[in-house]
Design an enzyme around this catalytic site. Structure first.
Site, PDB file in Angstrom:
ATOM      1  N   HIS A 119       0.802  -1.224   0.000  1.00 12.89           N
ATOM      2  CA  HIS A 119       0.000   0.000   0.000  1.00 12.89           C
ATOM      3  C   HIS A 119       0.832   1.271   0.000  1.00 12.89           C
ATOM      4  O   HIS A 119       0.307   2.375   0.150  1.00 12.89           O
ATOM      5  CB  HIS A 119      -0.938  -0.025   1.224  1.00 12.89           C
ATOM      6  CG  HIS A 119      -2.173   0.759   1.025  1.00 12.89           C
ATOM      7  ND1 HIS A 119      -2.403   1.944   1.677  1.00 12.89           N
ATOM      8  CD2 HIS A 119      -3.252   0.533   0.235  1.00 12.89           C
ATOM      9  CE1 HIS A 119      -3.577   2.416   1.313  1.00 12.89           C
ATOM     10  NE2 HIS A 119      -4.110   1.580   0.436  1.00 12.89           N
ATOM     11  N   LYS A 121       2.895   4.507  -1.238  1.00  3.60           N
ATOM     12  CA  LYS A 121       2.819   5.467  -2.337  1.00  3.60           C
ATOM     13  C   LYS A 121       4.041   6.348  -2.185  1.00  3.60           C
ATOM     14  O   LYS A 121       4.010   7.354  -1.491  1.00  3.60           O
ATOM     15  CB  LYS A 121       1.543   6.298  -2.244  1.00  3.60           C
ATOM     16  CG  LYS A 121       0.273   5.491  -2.361  1.00  3.60           C
ATOM     17  CD  LYS A 121      -0.485   5.647  -1.097  1.00  3.60           C
ATOM     18  CE  LYS A 121      -1.786   4.868  -1.203  1.00  3.60           C
ATOM     19  NZ  LYS A 121      -2.333   4.640   0.100  1.00  3.60           N
ATOM     20  N   ASP A 126      16.667  10.803  -6.988  1.00  2.00           N
ATOM     21  CA  ASP A 126      18.091  11.127  -6.826  1.00  2.00           C
ATOM     22  C   ASP A 126      18.607  10.911  -5.405  1.00  2.00           C
ATOM     23  O   ASP A 126      19.598  11.519  -5.005  1.00  2.00           O
ATOM     24  CB  ASP A 126      18.370  12.575  -7.256  1.00  2.00           C
ATOM     25  CG  ASP A 126      18.076  12.821  -8.723  1.00  2.00           C
ATOM     26  OD1 ASP A 126      18.112  11.840  -9.504  1.00  2.00           O
ATOM     27  OD2 ASP A 126      17.817  13.981  -9.097  1.00  2.00           O
TER      28      ASP A 126
END
Length: 181
Positions: A119, A121, A126
């Site tokens: 789940h 996100k 970089d």
């Protein structure tokens, strides 16, 4: 004591990183920017950060159906930036044009099927910038849902998210959905 420290941290995050209004000039020196949806600029913030990527982009996503985010990832990849994506296993059970699009464009894409739900996100850029929050990388999240998105510019935090991303990459398998070329 612990409760007041947490409250102070939340206030700092909310107050320091608030998105500037039209009357205020942007504050790029702040380590955190905060965005909200619906229609609060979350996708635009993601694309802006992706366009600035120079060496690497690591994505860990439950939902990834935003055409503009997929296009930005592919463009970054084509510029020679190392891009890799881990998706939740449910993405193999439904039609997912954007996952197929990034795979078709040779972006290494993996499925984390070790967990009931992957789940997270998260986008790590970089090794210095972390994009995270409740915001799923979808048009629905941008236009309809109530979501939040943080853009955090902190190497120490990015290092922790990168280590977590790598731990999940170790047990994730290649996205095997057939793509038509």
């Amino acid at each position: 004591m612990k409760r007041s420290a947490i409250t102070l941290l939340l206030l700092a995050v909310c107050c320091l990183g608030q998105q500037a209004s039209a009357a205020e000039p942007p504050r790029p020196s702040l380590p955190i920017e905060v965005f909200f949806s619906p229609k609060g600029g979350c996708t635009d913030a993601i694309i802006k950060e992706l366009k600035n990527a120079k060496s690497s982009v690591l994505v860990q996503a439950h939902w990834f159906t935003s055409p503009s985010s997929a296009k930005a990832l592919v463009e970054v990849h084509k510029r020679g930036v190392k891009v890799a994506v881990i998706l939740d296993r449910s993405r193999t059970e439904i039609e997912n044009e954007q996952a197929a699009f990034i795979v078709q464009n040779d972006v290494p894409t993996f499925i984390d099927d070790k967990h009931t739900t992957a789940h997270s996100k998260v986008i790590i850029i970089d090794g210095n910038v972390v994009i995270t929050g409740s915001f799923n990388f979808t048009d629905q999240a941008e236009n309809e849902n109530v979501e939040n998105l943080l853009v955090i510019r902190d190497k120490g935090i990015a290092d922790k998210f990168t280590a977590n991303w790598k731990a999940h990459a170790e047990h994730s398998g290649r996205y095997k959905k057939q793509v038509q070329r």
